[in-house]
Design an enzyme around this catalytic site. Structure first.
Site, PDB file in Angstrom:
ATOM      1  CE  LYS A  36      24.638  41.787  30.003  1.00 10.63           C
ATOM      2  NZ  LYS A  36      25.658  42.802  29.757  1.00 10.63           N
ATOM      3  CB  THR A  37      27.034  37.140  25.520  1.00 14.83           C
ATOM      4  OG1 THR A  37      26.001  38.126  25.579  1.00 14.83           O
ATOM      5  CG2 THR A  37      26.721  36.152  24.431  1.00 14.83           C
ATOM      6  CG  ASP A 216      22.628  36.989  26.152  1.00 13.56           C
ATOM      7  OD1 ASP A 216      22.673  37.813  27.085  1.00 13.56           O
ATOM      8  OD2 ASP A 216      23.497  36.936  25.263  1.00 13.56           O
ATOM      9  CD  GLU A 217      21.092  41.308  24.593  1.00 12.89           C
ATOM     10  OE1 GLU A 217      20.675  42.229  25.304  1.00 12.89           O
ATOM     11  OE2 GLU A 217      22.148  41.353  23.932  1.00 12.89           O
ATOM     12  CD  GLN A 247      23.364  46.561  27.055  1.00 13.39           C
ATOM     13  OE1 GLN A 247      23.418  46.257  25.874  1.00 13.39           O
ATOM     14  NE2 GLN A 247      24.135  46.005  27.957  1.00 13.39           N
ATOM     15  NE  ARG A 614      26.322  47.558  21.998  1.00 11.71           N
ATOM     16  CZ  ARG A 614      26.298  46.643  22.952  1.00 11.71           C
ATOM     17  NH1 ARG A 614      26.535  45.392  22.679  1.00 11.71           N
ATOM     18  NH2 ARG A 614      26.048  46.960  24.208  1.00 11.71           N
TER      19      ARG A 614
HETATM   20  P1  ATP Z   1      26.355  43.205  26.079  1.00  8.51           P
HETATM   21  O1  ATP Z   1      25.690  43.745  27.320  1.00  8.51           O
HETATM   22  O2  ATP Z   1      26.736  44.294  25.157  1.00  8.51           O
HETATM   23  O3  ATP Z   1      25.604  42.075  25.467  1.00  8.51           O
HETATM   24  P2  ATP Z   1      28.055  41.294  27.395  1.00  8.51           P
HETATM   25  O4  ATP Z   1      27.992  41.603  28.855  1.00  8.51           O
HETATM   26  O5  ATP Z   1      27.256  40.172  26.915  1.00  8.51           O
HETATM   27  O6  ATP Z   1      27.776  42.629  26.595  1.00  8.51           O
HETATM   28  P3  ATP Z   1      30.245  39.966  26.112  1.00  8.51           P
HETATM   29  O7  ATP Z   1      29.830  40.207  24.722  1.00  8.51           O
HETATM   30  O8  ATP Z   1      30.071  38.624  26.686  1.00  8.51           O
HETATM   31  O9  ATP Z   1      29.584  41.078  27.054  1.00  8.51           O
HETATM   32  O10 ATP Z   1      31.755  40.375  26.306  1.00  8.51           O
HETATM   33  C1  ATP Z   1      32.294  41.594  25.807  1.00  8.51           C
HETATM   34  C2  ATP Z   1      33.705  41.381  25.315  1.00  8.51           C
HETATM   35  O11 ATP Z   1      34.564  41.153  26.411  1.00  8.51           O
HETATM   36  C3  ATP Z   1      33.850  40.163  24.425  1.00  8.51           C
HETATM   37  O12 ATP Z   1      34.778  40.455  23.424  1.00  8.51           O
HETATM   38  C4  ATP Z   1      34.373  39.111  25.373  1.00  8.51           C
HETATM   39  O13 ATP Z   1      35.090  38.095  24.711  1.00  8.51           O
HETATM   40  C5  ATP Z   1      35.261  39.925  26.269  1.00  8.51           C
HETATM   41  N1  ATP Z   1      35.424  39.347  27.609  1.00  8.51           N
HETATM   42  C6  ATP Z   1      34.452  38.966  28.458  1.00  8.51           C
HETATM   43  N2  ATP Z   1      34.968  38.505  29.605  1.00  8.51           N
HETATM   44  C7  ATP Z   1      36.314  38.595  29.493  1.00  8.51           C
HETATM   45  C8  ATP Z   1      37.428  38.260  30.353  1.00  8.51           C
HETATM   46  N3  ATP Z   1      37.248  37.772  31.567  1.00  8.51           N
HETATM   47  N4  ATP Z   1      38.656  38.487  29.882  1.00  8.51           N
HETATM   48  C9  ATP Z   1      38.851  39.006  28.657  1.00  8.51           C
HETATM   49  N5  ATP Z   1      37.870  39.337  27.803  1.00  8.51           N
HETATM   50  C10 ATP Z   1      36.608  39.127  28.209  1.00  8.51           C
HETATM   51 MG    MG Z   2      25.697  40.094  25.476  1.00 12.00          MG
END
Ligand code: ATP
Ligand code: MG
Length: 749
Positions: A36-37, A216-217, A247, A614
Site C-alpha cells: 500500500k505504502t 496512508d494508514e 491494523q 512486521r
Molecule cells: P503495512 O500495511 O504494514 O503498512 P504496506 O501494505 O504499506 O504494509 P509496503 O510497506 O508498501 O506494504 O510493502 C511491503 C514490502 O513489500 C516492502 O518492502 C515493499 O518494497 C515490498 N513490495 C511491495 N510491492 C512489491 C512488489 N510488487 N514487488 C516486490 N516487492 C514489493
Molecule cells: Mg504501509
C-alpha cells in the site's frame, strides 16, 4: 504498446491499476505488507514524471513524522522532484496551515503547541479545588472531545462526560487557551476545519494549491481528521486513501474503523482496489498473524498470499521470567549476528506492549555491548528541565503564553510568589493579554501589592527573555564569557537557546539538582541545545524548532549510521518492517493488556497482527512464567493469542505452561477468566492506612519518570508517614507523605 517505466515494472496488476487510477476517489484496502505504502510513493513519482503534475500540488498524509520522512525518501528515490510534494502527518499539516491562516482564529504565526501537561496547567488556573489527577482526567476528556470534533456546545459532548460542569469547564478552557494565543494538539486538526468552513477564501486558496491528496494508514484517522480531510478536498481534488481495517490500533484515541469501511459511501461512490499479495513476510509468519486476527468478529476478512515462500516456522519460547527473556533475546541476536553473514543488528527489532518493558532489554544490551536504539519511549521532552527550557523559549516568541510564564517566572526563585503572579496576570486584560506588557503595567502600579523584590525578579526574568529575543532579531550580538557557561552553544538557534538557559538561571538550577540526586539534567539540556543547532536563529526558526518538538516528541534519537537493534512498542511499529522480529511479553494482562474484553480485546488482537506482520524472515514470540510486577515476582498466564495461533506453524521451545494447547483453535473469542489473585494482592486486602489517611498499602500509583507502581510499605516517622513504592520496572522509592512530588499520583481504581 508504450514501454512501462522501470519503477512500475515490479508492481503487480492491481498495484499498477492503483497507480494509474484517476478521477473518482480511490480506497486501497489491503492487508499488511501488500504494498500500500509503495503504491502511494510510486503514485507520487508517477504523477510528477508521467502526468506532469506539479509536485507542490500533491499532499500525502501519514501517521508519524518518521513515516512521512520515509515516504518522502522513497518517492524521491524514483523522482527527485517529489521532494517538492508535501508529506506530513495530519497534525503537522494542521500546524503548517495554522501558521499561514491562524489569524482567522486569532492565533499569531509564532504560536506554540501545548501538550497534555500544559493543558493541565491551564485547567488548574481556571478551576479551583481539583487535584492534579482530576485535572488530568478532564484534560484527557477535552482532548477526546476534540478528537471527535465536539465543541462545548455540541449535544454529543455528553458521550464523553455527561455532567453540565464538564461542558462549562471545556468552554472556559477554550477561552483561557485563546487568550494565550497558543493551541493544544486537538486544535491542530479542529481549528483548520473551522477556518476552512467559515472562510471560503482560505478554503479556495487551499483547494487550488492541493490537487492530489493521499492518506496512508487511513484506518487510524479519527473523526476530526476525517472532517479535516473533507475540508481539504474540493470536488476537483483527486483523493486516494489506503489502509487496512485489521491494523486499526488507535480506537482509544478516537480512530474509527468505520471511516475506512464507509469511505465509498462518504466520498461519492469511490472505487475500491484490493491488493492480495504480501511481499514482506514468509508464509508461516503470515499464517500466525492471520490465525490470531481471524478470531475478531468485527472485520472484513481479506485474502493475503505470501509471495516470498514458506520460510522458517516462527519460534515460541516459554521462559521463566523477564530477566531470562532479556538474556535469551540478547543471546539470540548476538549469536545470529556473529554466525550468520546475512544478519546484522539493524535487521532485528524487539517489540513490547508497554514502554516500561524496554528497561530490562536496555540493561542486558548494554552489558553485552549490543548497539540498540529505542523508538518511542523517550520521555525526553517530558522531563522537568526540558519543559522548563522549552517554556522559556516559547515565551520568547509568544508573550501571551501564560502556561510557560507560570512555569518559569519563579524558577529559579526570584521572589515572585503566588500573589504577585496573580496580580501581574490580572493586568493582562488591560494589556491585550500580553504578559510582558502586563508585567510593565503591574510594575508601574507598584502601590498595589507587588513587593520591590518581586518587581526586581520580574525585571530580571524579562531582561533575560529580551536578550534572547535580541539574538533572534540580530539587533545586537550578545557577548558572553564562555568559560562560565555550563552549556556549549554551537551555531544556529543553539546560541540563543544556550544563552537563555544559562541567563535565566535554569541551567544552574538543574545543575544543583544533578549534584544532589546524581541525575543528568544538564546533559539533557545540552542535548536540547545541540538539537537547536539545526534551526535558524530567527523567530521563525525558533517557532519551527518548538513545533518540531511538539509534533515529534515520541520519536527522536539521532541516527548515527551504526547498525542497531530497534527496541520499540508494538504501536510504534506501524508501517515498518524488519528482517527479524521478537515480540515479547505475550502474557495475559500484559499483551493483551489488562483484562480487555469485547472490542478492546479485538483491538489488542489487531495489535498482535500488526506486530507479527512486521517480520520479513524470522519471527520469535516470548512468554514468561513469572514477571516482576510492583516489585514482586508474579505468576503469569500465557497470552490467549498464543493459544489462538496456529500451533502447527510454530516451533515451541521451553516448557509450555500446564494445559497450554495451541492447536486447539477456538471459534469465538472466549471470555477471559478473572485474573488470579496474587499473594501481593491478597495481602493488600488487610490494607494498612497511613496516619494522615492518604495512603494504603496496595494503592496503585503512577510516577511520570518510573511508570506504574504499588505502595508496599508505610512507616510512621518523626515527619509523618514515610511511603515506600515498588515500580513495575523494579525501582523502589521512599518519600515523605507530605512531600509528595507533582510527578507522582495515586491512581483511582
Ligand atoms: P503495512 O500495511 O504494514 O503498512 P504496506 O501494505 O504499506 O504494509 P509496503 O510497506 O508498501 O506494504 O510493502 C511491503 C514490502 O513489500 C516492502 O518492502 C515493499 O518494497 C515490498 N513490495 C511491495 N510491492 C512489491 C512488489 N510488487 N514487488 C516486490 N516487492 C514489493
Ligand atoms: Mg504501509
Amino acid at each position: 504498446m508504450n514501454e512501462i517505466p522501470y519503477y512500475l515494472q515490479d508492481l503487480n496488476p492491481e498495484q499498477r491499476d492503483a497507480v494509474f487510477h484517476e478521477g473518482k476517489p480511490l480506497l486501497i484496502l489491503a492487508g499488511a505488507g501488500s504494498g500500500k505504502t509503495r503504491v502511494v510513493t510510486t503514485k507520487i513519482a508517477y504523477l510528477i514524471r508521467e502526468k506532469g503534475v506539479n509536485p507542490r500540488s500533491i499532499l500525502a498524509v501519514t501517521f508519524t513524522n518518521k513515516a512521512a520522512r520515509e515516504m518522502a525518501e522513497r518517492a524521491a528515490a524514483i523522482e527527485s522532484a517529489a521532494a517538492g510534494a508535501m508529506l506530513r502527518t495530519f497534525h503537522s499539516f494542521g500546524a503548517w496551515f495554522l501558521r499561514r491562516n491562524g489569524e482567522y482564529a486569532g492565533l499569531s504565526s509564532n504560536f506554540v503547541i501545548y501538550d497534555d501537561d500544559d493543558m493541565v496547567t491551564i485547567l488548574g488556573s481556571i478551576i479551583e479545588g481539583k487535584k492534579k489527577n482530576e485535572l488530568k482526567l478532564i484534560a484527557k476528556q477535552i482532548a477526546r472531545a476534540k478528537d471527535y470534533f465536539f465543541t462545548p456546545e455540541s449535544a454529543e459532548l455528553s458521550f464523553i462526560n455527561h455532567s453540565g460542569e464538564f461542558r462549562k469547564i471545556y468552554a472556559q478552557y477554550e477561552e483561557a487557551l485563546r487568550k494565550t494565543g497558543n493551541v493544544d494538539f486537538g486544535d491542530l486538526i479542529k481549528k483548520p476545519v473551522e477556518i476552512l468552513r467559515e472562510n471560503p477564501g482560505a478554503a479556495e486558496r487551499l483547494h487550488s494549491r492541493f490537487r492530489v491528496v493521499m492518506v496512508d494508514e487511513y484506518q487510524d484517522a479519527n473523526v476530526a481528521q476525517f472532517e479535516l480531510l473533507k475540508a481539504i478536498c474540493s470536488p476537483e481534488t483527486y483523493l486516494c486513501v489506503v489502509g487496512d481495517d485489521d491494523q486499526s490500533i488507535y480506537r482509544f484515541r478516537g480512530a474509527e474503523v468505520k471511516n475506512i469501511l464507509e469511505f465509498p459511501q462518504r466520498f461519492g461512490g469511490a472505487d475500491v482496489i484490493r491488493l492480495e499479495k504480501n511481499y514482506r513476510s514468509t508464509a508461516h509468519i503470515l499464517d500466525i498473524a492471520d490465525s490470531v486476527v481471524r478470531h475478531n468478529a468485527g472485520r472484513l476478512g481479506k485474502k493475503l498470499s505470501a509471495e516470498r515462500g514458506t520460510g522458517t516456522k516462527p519460534m515460541l519460547a516459554f521462559l521463566s521470567d523477564q530477566d531470562s527473556e532479556a538474556r535469551e533475546c540478547a543471546a539470540l541476536i548476538d549469536n545470529s549476528v556473529r554466525t550468520k553473514k546475512t544478519s546484522a543488528y539493524s535487521d532485528w527489532a524487539v517489540l513490547y506492549r508497554t514502554n516500561a518493558q524496554s528497561l530490562g532489554f536496555e540493561n542486558e544490551f548494554l552489558r553485552r555491548k549490543i548497539p540498540y536504539r529505542i523508538v518511542g519511549s523517550l520521555k525526553f521532552y517530558e522531563r522537568e528541565e526540558i519543559k522548563d527550557a522549552l517554556a522559556l523559549l516559547s515565551f520568547v516568541v509568544n508573550t501571551k503564553d501564560e502556561v510557560s510564564f507560570r512555569r518559569v517566572i519563579n524558577k529559579p526563585a526570584r521572589g515572585v510568589g503566588a500573589a504577585a503572579l496573580e496580580r501581574i496576570l490580572s493586568e493582562r486584560a488591560a494589556a491585550d493579554w500580553d504578559i510582558e506588557a502586563a508585567c510593565e503595567r503591574s510594575g508601574a502600579l507598584s502601590a498595589t501589592g507587588i513587593s520591590v523584590k518581586a518587581r526586581a525578579g520580574v525585571n530580571t526574568f524579562i531582561e533575560s527573555i529580551n536578550r534572547a529575543r535580541k539574538i533572534l532579531l540580530a539587533v545586537e550580538s550578545v557577548k558572553r564569557d564562555n568559560s562560565h557557561c555550563i552549556l556549549k552553544a554551537a551555531q544556529g538557534l543553539s546560541c540563543c537557546a544556550a544563552g537563555l538557559i544559562e541567563d535565566s538561571g535554569i541551567a544552574k538550577y538543574h545543575r544543583a539538582r544533578d549534584e544532589i540526586n546524581g541525575e543528568t539534567r544538564v546533559a539533557n539540556l545540552q542535548e536540547l541545545v545541540n538539537n537547536a543547532a539545526l534551526y535558524e536563529a530567527t523567530p521563525e526558526g525558533l517557532a519551527d524548532f518548538l513545533e518540531r518538538i511538539a509534533l515529534d516528541r515520541a520519536i527522536e534519537q539521532q541516527e548515527d549510521g551504526e547498525p542497531r537493534v530497534t527496541l520499540i512498542t508494538v504501536h510504534n511499529t506501524k508501517g515498518l518492517e524488519f528482517h527479524r522480529v521478537i515480540m515479547t511479553g505475550l502474557e495475559q494482562g500484559l499483551f493483551p493488556r489488562d483484562d480487555k474484553e469485547g472490542d478492546d480485546l479485538e483491538e489488542e488482537r489487531r495489535l498482535f497482527y500488526v506486530g507479527a506482520t512486521r517480520a520479513m524472515d524470522e519471527l520469535y514470540l516470548t512468554s514468561c512464567a513469572y514477571r516482576r510486577m510492583f516489585g514482586q515476582a508474579t505468576p503469569m498466564r500465557s497470552s490467549i493469542f498464543l493459544e489462538e495461533a496456529d500451533g502447527s506453524k510454530l516451533r515451541i521451545v521451553g516448557t509450555p505452561p500446564y494445559g497450554f494447547n495451541p492447536a486447539a483453535l477456538r471459534h469465538s473469542a472466549p471470555k477471559q477468566a478473572a485474573p488470579k489473585e496474587t499473594e501481593g494482592q491478597s495481602a493488600a486486602i488487610k490494607r494498612k492506612t497511613s496516619s494522615d489517611g492518604r495512603w494504603q498499602i496496595g494503592d496503585r500509583v503512577f510516577n511520570e519518570d518510573y511508570g506504574y507502581g504499588e505502595i508496599t510499605a508505610i512507616n510512621e516517622g518523626n515527619e509523618g508517614p514515610v511511603i515506600t513504592v515498588c515500580y513495575e520496572n523494579g525501582r523502589r522509592q521512599r518519600f515523605l507523605s507530605r512531600a509528595q512530588s507533582s510527578r507522582f499520583m495515586k491512581i483511582k481504581d
